[in-house]
Design a protein around this motif. Structure first.
Motif, short mmCIF file in Angstrom:
data_model
loop_
_atom_site.label_atom_id
_atom_site.label_comp_id
_atom_site.label_asym_id
_atom_site.label_seq_id
_atom_site.Cartn_x
_atom_site.Cartn_y
_atom_site.Cartn_z
N PHE A 195 -7.49 -6.85 62.28
CA PHE A 195 -6.16 -7.36 61.99
C PHE A 195 -6.17 -8.45 60.93
CE2 PHE A 195 -5.23 -5.72 66.36
CZ PHE A 195 -4.34 -4.75 65.96
N GLY A 196 -7.27 -9.17 60.81
CA GLY A 196 -7.32 -10.25 59.82
C GLY A 196 -7.53 -11.60 60.47
N ARG A 197 -7.54 -12.64 59.68
CA ARG A 197 -7.85 -13.99 60.17
C ARG A 197 -6.67 -14.59 60.94
NH1 ARG A 197 -11.56 -17.03 57.22
NH2 ARG A 197 -10.79 -18.77 58.48
N LEU A 198 -6.98 -15.35 61.96
CA LEU A 198 -5.97 -16.09 62.70
C LEU A 198 -5.46 -17.23 61.82
CD1 LEU A 198 -8.02 -16.15 65.99
CD2 LEU A 198 -5.76 -15.07 65.75
N ALA A 199 -4.13 -17.36 61.72
CA ALA A 199 -3.58 -18.22 60.67
C ALA A 199 -2.87 -19.46 61.18
CB ALA A 199 -2.63 -17.42 59.80
N GLU A 200 -2.56 -19.54 62.48
CA GLU A 200 -1.89 -20.76 62.98
C GLU A 200 -2.18 -20.92 64.46
OE1 GLU A 200 2.44 -20.61 63.09
OE2 GLU A 200 2.35 -18.43 62.88
N PRO A 201 -2.07 -22.15 65.00
CA PRO A 201 -2.33 -22.35 66.43
C PRO A 201 -1.29 -21.61 67.27
CG PRO A 201 -1.92 -24.47 65.30
CD PRO A 201 -1.72 -23.39 64.29
N LEU A 202 -1.74 -21.08 68.40
CA LEU A 202 -0.89 -20.24 69.25
C LEU A 202 -1.06 -20.64 70.70
CD1 LEU A 202 -2.03 -16.94 67.53
CD2 LEU A 202 0.30 -17.88 67.36
#
Ligand SMILES: Nc1nc2c(c(=O)[nH]1)N[C@H]1C(S)=C(S)[C@@H](COP(=O)(O)OP(=O)(O)OC[C@H]3O[C@@H](n4cnc5c(=O)[nH]c(N)nc54)[C@H](O)[C@@H]3O)O[C@H]1N2
Ligand SMILES: Nc1nc2c(c(=O)[nH]1)N[C@H]1C(S)=C(S)[C@@H](COP(=O)(O)OP(=O)(O)OC[C@H]3O[C@@H](n4cnc5c(=O)[nH]c(N)nc54)[C@H](O)[C@@H]3O)O[C@H]1N2
Ligand SMILES: [Mo]
Length: 764
Positions: free
Chosen positions: A124-131
């Motif tokens: 899916f790709g890189r994680l981009a923000e805190p969740l």
């Protein structure tokens, strides 16, 4: 919590097959296909410019330390392209230009994502923000960094005891982040530091400290060129440490002999075609590697080693002067070897006396021997005793503390050795009191949980918060269903990660995903570009500086994440200037140089091209043990018998994965394509069970009367000793019993899983 959900697809909803094809296993590693394969990954994932930029700086002085394995770089004369196919895949995975954030998770519930394979997760790709995943919700949503730190601090501070929190580390974490992390956690009040090392080379450390006085290897890269014999046990370097093949090639050209010990005929132990050389690229000239290839039965190394030592003793081919002057315990060793019969040795090793004598003859004629090993030795019930027999053999030959000789546990993760040096350990490091002095606090004395103990504690409700600095705890650890339940029993699970993985999907009541910078990315604090440092498998500390723009503006460095978590949690309780340390990593290194032995002048020395070697007494011929000598260890053969119809299964890596990160579906050298749910079996074992290639079977684990199941695997007939079989990690971790661990080191026995196979459906 939603207990009704399938936690891992392997057990409850088998994945669809992806389309197995089988070809003949390769007899030579690397060459042009390796180059072609790495370019496909780099340009496909990261884009031509981003991918090439990262590769140009990979393993170059002042550049990026490869995020794949811990094999060292040459001290001098680095190649223009000092990386391997699998290093390139690791870089491509991290330098991925696609990103996912809150929007993605609005469309995909954790239950939907749970049904996908590990391979699909990584794509899916890189994680981009805190969740955050809030209690009762099935969808991750955005959270600010500020709120995330407060949430963690509140949960940690609400615990009845600091020992109710678990702080896991994977081996990619830098020295700087690791040092701050252990400083924070010990100020918080616990030594609960399970790490990937507990599942990896813990057995090596446990075997080496009492015998030679240091839990690390004793050789340098240049020793390979000076060795007369290199013994490689339980390691698949063609896949997992491909740059080691260049060192083996040089050694062979200098006249060394190689003894390979492995149940499988691995291509990377047979021959090497060096893609760094023009003729290797064209495929015209390969270097044969193993001179003696021993296809030992799984777990049979201890028997083989004892057989070799019996030969050396009976031929009088031992280094009597070295034994007299530098060792203790020889008489006990000799007595125990005399008491070990050849019948048991041949039975357990599965080898003939001639094969064992052939290996012994090569060893008998040399006094510069290097022994290398990896997971094929460490992940067994008798791992520590087996590695101590490796030490015994090296000591009998006086083959340590001089050029071209010594012990070489080949580490896995690129900084797993450094993290331990920095104090990521469930025990208090020898320099614990100095840490307390430097930072004005009392270091907790009580031993913390290792990985297996941490899982049990969460399962029992004794640990309630889990924080993972990197890694994929659920998939990497044993007994997946049990571990899943353990994580679900907690109040909070937190993962500092770069990409989605299964550990994000099996959570405590609340869960956080904290996305961090990867090692390839620029880390700028207060407008000053920072670098981090790592320690490779041979004790060289070196710098790593990313050169790519971060894939998202919302990422923090691991160091920042740890420092801000510490400040939020400890508040005025801590006198440590967390902001200052995380704003300039030189300050962290200064603190390390005052606390950790061997790091004097850290900031200056690590800025030298290539970094610096940590002190290593056994390498120089002295042994920092209580006896001031190297110690032989006497042990008995353990009982390896299994019941009728049972097979011993080892869980191994394909050529297309880094641990739980699945880059692709090819196991190119073994000739297994486009499918991971396979079981490699001896043709006669298959025939005895009325099975043939292509049949689908269910695997049933047997341990102390307990049964575990992993359904839906395709039978592949393979050249493997009778009674042995192989599957891929992590699909079969569900079968590794939580209570099946190595003596002393407590490492899960991932290479010794007793199973039976049941026919599910016939080959089409
Ligand atoms: N590309 C890539 N590189 C990696 C990794 C990766 O997943 N992918 N992982 C990294 C990590 S963390 C680590 S620890 C290392 C792992 O490196 P390895 O230890 O090489 O990895 P495994 O695939 O577990 O392979 C174990 C080898 O031991 C053999 N073996 C299994 N059981 C026995 C036994 O009882 N006796 C003997 N003599 N041999 C046995 C198997 O056939 C196999 O060849 O690699 C590191 N590098
Ligand atoms: N059955 C079986 N089980 C095994 C083994 C086996 O041979 N057989 N091998 C064992 C061994 S040797 C090891 S070392 C462990 C590995 O255990 P772990 O280290 O826990 O697992 P990895 O798969 O290496 O972790 C991959 C995850 O790390 C995250 N990551 C990658 N790079 C970074 C980074 O720079 N920073 C941060 N914060 N996160 C990052 C990504 O999100 C990725 O999903 O597994 C063990 N488990
Ligand atoms: Mo590892």
């Amino acid at each position: 919590m939603s207990d009704s959900l399938p936690v891992v697809p392997e057990a409850d909803c088998p994945e669809a097959f992806t389309g197995l094809t089988v070809s003949d296993p390769k007899h030579v590693a690397a060459g042009f296909p390796a180059v072609a394969s790495s370019m496909k990954h780099v340009w496909g994932r990261a884009g031509v410019v981003r991918g090439t930029r990262a590769l140009m700086m990979l393993n170059q002085p002042g550049g990026i330390d490869c995020t794949s394995c811990a094999w060292p770089d040459p001290d001098e004369h680095r190649a223009f392209a000092e990386f391997c196919e699998n290093g390139a895949k690791a870089i491509a995975f991290e330098a991925d230009s696609r990103t996912i954030g809150a929007e993605f998770f609005r469309d995909h519930s954790v239950d939907d994502l749970s049904k996908l394979s590990d391979y699909e997760h990584g794509r899916f790709g890189r994680l981009a923000e805190p969740l955050v995943l809030r209690p009762g919700s099935r969808y991750y949503e955005a959270i600010t960094w500020e709120s995330a730190f407060k949430l963690m601090a509140d949960e940690l501070n609400a615990l009845a005891s600091p020992n109710e929190a678990i702080f896991y580390t994977s081996g990619r974490t830098s020295n700087e982040a690791a040092f701050l992390y252990q400083l924070f956690v010990r100020q918080f009040g616990t030594n609960n530091f399970p790490d990937c090392s507990n599942m990896c080379h813990e057995s090596s450390g446990s075997a080496l400290v009492p015998t030679v006085g240091i839990g690390k290897g004793t050789v340098k890269l240049e020793d390979f060129e000076k060795a007369q014999v290199i013994v490689i046990l339980g390691q698949n370097p063609g896949t997992n440490h491909p740059r080691m093949l260049s060192a083996l090639q040089k050694a062979k050209r200098a006249g060394a002999k190689i003894i390979a010990v492995n149940p499988l005929k691995e291509a990377g132990l047979l021959a090497f075609l060096n893609p760094q050389e023009a003729r290797g690229m064209l495929g015209v000239w390969s270097t044969a590697l193993a001179d003696v290839y021993l296809q030992v039965k799984i777990g049979g190394d201890q028997a083989l080693l004892k057989g070799v030592m019996k030969c050396l003793l009976s031929w009088g081919k031992i280094d009597a002067a070295f034994i007299r002057d530098h060792t203790t315990g020889f008489d006990d060793l000799k007595r125990s070897l005399d008491a070990t019969g050849w019948d048991a040795i041949l039975e357990q090793s599965g080898l003939s006396r001639e094969e064992i004598e052939a290996a012994a003859r090569v060893i008998a004629e040399s006094d510069r021997i290097i022994a290398c090993w990896a997971m094929g030795l460490t992940q067994h019930k008798h791992a520590v005793a087996t590695i101590q027999d490796v030490v015994n053999l090296i000591l009998l030959c006086g083959s340590i503390g001089k050029p071209g000789a010594g012990l070489c546990p080949v580490r896995g993760h690129s900084n797993v050795q450094g993290d331990r040096t920095m104090g990521i350990w469930e025990h208090v490091p020898a320099w614990g009191h100095k840490l307390g002095q430097e930072f004005g606090f009392t270091v907790p004395a009580e031993k913390g949980y290792d990985t297996v103990e941490a899982i049990r504690a969460m399962h029992a409700g004794d640990a309630k918060v889990f924080i993972g600095l990197g890694g994929n705890f659920l998939s990497a650890t044993p007994d997946t269903q049990y571990t899943a339940q353990a994580l679900k029993n907690t109040r909070l699970t937190v993962h500092v990660s770069i990409k989605l993985n299964r550990s994000h999907l099996v959570t405590g009541r609340t869960a956080l995903i904290l996305p961090c910078l990867g090692r390839t990315e620029r880390d700028v604090q207060n407008e000053v570009a920072q670098f981090v440092t790592t320690e490779n498998s041979m004790g060289v500390v070196q710098s790593s500086r990313g050169n790519l723009a971060p894939c998202s503006p919302h990422l923090l460095s691991e160091t920042q994440i740890v420092a801000r978590l510490a400040a939020a949690t400890l508040g005025p309780r801590s006198k440590t200037p967390w902001d200052k340390l995380a704003a300039n990593y030189d300050f962290i290194r200064d603190a390390i140089s005052r606390v950790v032995p061997g790091f004097d002048g850290y900031n200056d020395r690590v800025r030298e091209p290539g970094g610096f070697y940590l002190p290593n007494k056994p390498r120089d011929g002295t042994f920092p043990t209580p006896t001031a000598k190297a110690n032989f260890t006497a042990s008995d053969l353990i009982d390896l018998k299994v019941g009728p119809g049972e097979l011993v299964m080892m869980t191994i890596r394909t050529h297309d994965q880094f641990n739980t990160t699945i880059y692709g579906l090819e196991d190119r050298y073994r000739g297994i394509h486009n499918e991971r749910r396979v079981v490699l079996m001896n043709r006669d074992d298959a025939r005895d069970r009325k099975l043939k290639a292509g049949d689908v079977v269910d695997l049933v684990g047997h341990f102390r009367g307990e049964q575990r199941r992993a359904n839906h695997f395709i039978v592949v007939e393979y050249d493997i000793p009778r009674g042995c079989c192989a599957t891929y990690f992590p699909e079969t971790n569900v079968l590794v019993p939580i209570d099946s661990t190595a003596d002393v080191s407590n490492t899960p026995t991932s290479k010794w899983v007793v199973i039976t196979v049941e026919l599910a459906s016939r080959a089409p």
